[in-house]
Design a protein around this motif. Sequence first.
Motif, PDB file in Angstrom:
ATOM      1  N   ARG A 108      18.387  10.829   5.022  1.00  0.00           N
ATOM      2  CA  ARG A 108      17.633  10.303   3.882  1.00  0.00           C
ATOM      3  C   ARG A 108      16.235   9.892   4.322  1.00  0.00           C
ATOM      4  O   ARG A 108      15.958   9.701   5.508  1.00  0.00           O
ATOM      5  CB  ARG A 108      18.357   9.110   3.260  1.00  0.00           C
ATOM      6  CG  ARG A 108      18.387   7.869   4.122  1.00  0.00           C
ATOM      7  CD  ARG A 108      19.066   6.738   3.378  1.00  0.00           C
ATOM      8  NE  ARG A 108      19.134   5.527   4.182  1.00  0.00           N
ATOM      9  CZ  ARG A 108      19.697   4.399   3.761  1.00  0.00           C
ATOM     10  NH1 ARG A 108      20.255   4.338   2.562  1.00  0.00           N
ATOM     11  NH2 ARG A 108      19.722   3.340   4.546  1.00  0.00           N
ATOM     12  N   GLY A 109      15.373   9.742   3.340  1.00  0.00           N
ATOM     13  CA  GLY A 109      13.992   9.349   3.617  1.00  0.00           C
ATOM     14  C   GLY A 109      13.109   9.766   2.458  1.00  0.00           C
ATOM     15  O   GLY A 109      13.472  10.627   1.651  1.00  0.00           O
ATOM     16  N   ARG A 110      11.955   9.164   2.367  1.00  0.00           N
ATOM     17  CA  ARG A 110      11.009   9.494   1.301  1.00  0.00           C
ATOM     18  C   ARG A 110      10.502  10.927   1.455  1.00  0.00           C
ATOM     19  O   ARG A 110      10.627  11.527   2.528  1.00  0.00           O
ATOM     20  CB  ARG A 110       9.817   8.539   1.332  1.00  0.00           C
ATOM     21  CG  ARG A 110      10.149   7.098   1.005  1.00  0.00           C
ATOM     22  CD  ARG A 110       8.943   6.214   1.261  1.00  0.00           C
ATOM     23  NE  ARG A 110       9.243   4.811   0.958  1.00  0.00           N
ATOM     24  CZ  ARG A 110       8.793   4.168  -0.108  1.00  0.00           C
ATOM     25  NH1 ARG A 110       8.032   4.799  -0.984  1.00  0.00           N
ATOM     26  NH2 ARG A 110       9.100   2.906  -0.296  1.00  0.00           N
ATOM     27  N   SER A 111       9.896  11.454   0.402  1.00  0.00           N
ATOM     28  CA  SER A 111       9.250  12.760   0.500  1.00  0.00           C
ATOM     29  C   SER A 111       8.197  12.708   1.601  1.00  0.00           C
ATOM     30  O   SER A 111       7.431  11.747   1.699  1.00  0.00           O
ATOM     31  CB  SER A 111       8.574  13.124  -0.831  1.00  0.00           C
ATOM     32  OG  SER A 111       9.545  13.279  -1.842  1.00  0.00           O
ATOM     33  N   GLY A 112       8.177  13.722   2.462  1.00  0.00           N
ATOM     34  CA  GLY A 112       7.244  13.748   3.565  1.00  0.00           C
ATOM     35  C   GLY A 112       7.748  13.066   4.821  1.00  0.00           C
ATOM     36  O   GLY A 112       7.024  12.984   5.824  1.00  0.00           O
ATOM     37  N   SER A 113       9.010  12.592   4.785  1.00  0.00           N
ATOM     38  CA  SER A 113       9.547  11.884   5.947  1.00  0.00           C
ATOM     39  C   SER A 113      10.007  12.831   7.051  1.00  0.00           C
ATOM     40  O   SER A 113      10.242  12.408   8.184  1.00  0.00           O
ATOM     41  CB  SER A 113      10.722  10.992   5.532  1.00  0.00           C
ATOM     42  OG  SER A 113      11.795  11.773   5.008  1.00  0.00           O
ATOM     43  N   GLY A 114      10.161  14.135   6.717  1.00  0.00           N
ATOM     44  CA  GLY A 114      10.571  15.110   7.728  1.00  0.00           C
ATOM     45  C   GLY A 114      11.940  15.713   7.518  1.00  0.00           C
ATOM     46  O   GLY A 114      12.419  16.488   8.348  1.00  0.00           O
ATOM     47  N   LYS A 115      12.583  15.415   6.388  1.00  0.00           N
ATOM     48  CA  LYS A 115      13.951  15.891   6.144  1.00  0.00           C
ATOM     49  C   LYS A 115      14.033  17.411   6.124  1.00  0.00           C
ATOM     50  O   LYS A 115      14.862  18.012   6.824  1.00  0.00           O
ATOM     51  CB  LYS A 115      14.496  15.336   4.810  1.00  0.00           C
ATOM     52  CG  LYS A 115      14.559  13.832   4.718  1.00  0.00           C
ATOM     53  CD  LYS A 115      15.305  13.359   3.490  1.00  0.00           C
ATOM     54  CE  LYS A 115      14.746  13.886   2.176  1.00  0.00           C
ATOM     55  NZ  LYS A 115      13.351  13.469   1.930  1.00  0.00           N
ATOM     56  N   THR A 116      13.188  18.047   5.321  1.00  0.00           N
ATOM     57  CA  THR A 116      13.233  19.508   5.214  1.00  0.00           C
ATOM     58  C   THR A 116      12.804  20.161   6.521  1.00  0.00           C
ATOM     59  O   THR A 116      13.384  21.179   6.931  1.00  0.00           O
ATOM     60  CB  THR A 116      12.344  19.987   4.054  1.00  0.00           C
ATOM     61  OG1 THR A 116      12.867  19.466   2.816  1.00  0.00           O
ATOM     62  CG2 THR A 116      12.321  21.509   3.974  1.00  0.00           C
ATOM     63  N   THR A 117      11.822  19.586   7.190  1.00  0.00           N
ATOM     64  CA  THR A 117      11.417  20.117   8.496  1.00  0.00           C
ATOM     65  C   THR A 117      12.595  20.108   9.462  1.00  0.00           C
ATOM     66  O   THR A 117      12.831  21.077  10.190  1.00  0.00           O
ATOM     67  CB  THR A 117      10.261  19.285   9.083  1.00  0.00           C
ATOM     68  OG1 THR A 117       9.129  19.379   8.220  1.00  0.00           O
ATOM     69  CG2 THR A 117       9.880  19.782  10.472  1.00  0.00           C
ATOM     70  N   LEU A 118      13.354  19.019   9.470  1.00  0.00           N
ATOM     71  CA  LEU A 118      14.524  18.929  10.347  1.00  0.00           C
ATOM     72  C   LEU A 118      15.540  20.019  10.020  1.00  0.00           C
ATOM     73  O   LEU A 118      16.032  20.705  10.925  1.00  0.00           O
ATOM     74  CB  LEU A 118      15.168  17.546  10.213  1.00  0.00           C
ATOM     75  CG  LEU A 118      16.459  17.332  11.005  1.00  0.00           C
ATOM     76  CD1 LEU A 118      16.245  17.557  12.490  1.00  0.00           C
ATOM     77  CD2 LEU A 118      17.021  15.938  10.741  1.00  0.00           C
ATOM     78  N   LEU A 119      15.841  20.214   8.745  1.00  0.00           N
ATOM     79  CA  LEU A 119      16.798  21.254   8.362  1.00  0.00           C
ATOM     80  C   LEU A 119      16.295  22.635   8.770  1.00  0.00           C
ATOM     81  O   LEU A 119      17.063  23.474   9.251  1.00  0.00           O
ATOM     82  CB  LEU A 119      17.067  21.221   6.854  1.00  0.00           C
ATOM     83  CG  LEU A 119      17.823  20.017   6.293  1.00  0.00           C
ATOM     84  CD1 LEU A 119      18.208  20.282   4.841  1.00  0.00           C
ATOM     85  CD2 LEU A 119      19.050  19.667   7.103  1.00  0.00           C
TER      86      LEU A 119
END
Length: 241
Positions: free
Chosen positions: A55-66
């Motif tokens: 979890r995390g706000r938009s721009g926190s890196g979630k999609t980059t991690l995936l």
Amino acid sequence: MTHRSGLMTPPPRSERGLIVEAVGLSRVYDMGSHTVEALTDVDLGVRSGTMVAVRGRSGSGKTTLLNLLGGLDRPTSGRVLVDSEDLTTMDDEQLVEVRRVKVGFIFQAFGLIPILTARENVQVPLRLTHTDVAERETRSRALLELVGLGDRGDHRPHELSGGEQQRVAIARALANTPRVILADEPTGQLDTRTGQTIVELIRTLIRSEHVAVVIATHDPAPLAIADSVVELRDGRIVSRG
């Protein structure tokens, strides 16, 4: 894997017991006049039959991690291992093969091909691995039954509800019996009740199909049932629970 028809028995776990692992993972993007540190020194491990929610706000890196875990992008530093294989040492062709066989993706927008039926959409990954026609048919029918759409196989996406389309997307993600499923906001376009149903389905499939799941989400439903929750802030892990 030599046999893909029907519902499968998973291969043994790796020696470490981790199906997907990130070690010191960082990603820096060059934006010309400046750089953006999308991820910094991230460590993450997921075992078979478990779900980690990010979890995390938009721009926190979630999609980059995936994207890094699935071999869609390459890290600036650090390593990604899927089923004990180091993705960071692979060339593009090898990464394509890993994505075809060992990683399943579920997206917020479903990503179904409009002109294909539900069953044909599920069969797309099987076609890419040149699976026999009879096996494709058997596997796709079995998976649609598994997600509760055994009677909807001949329907095209526009004839299905949002929840049904996401069920087809989940069945497609399972088609090649992947070791890990990466889900990016899978309930983002669904109402609360339908989203809860989809999350419960994913939870059930994690155990029945013995996959590891990493889910990036703002939705409290998957956060409540995940085996662990990781919070990202400005590309760094700030909490684990």
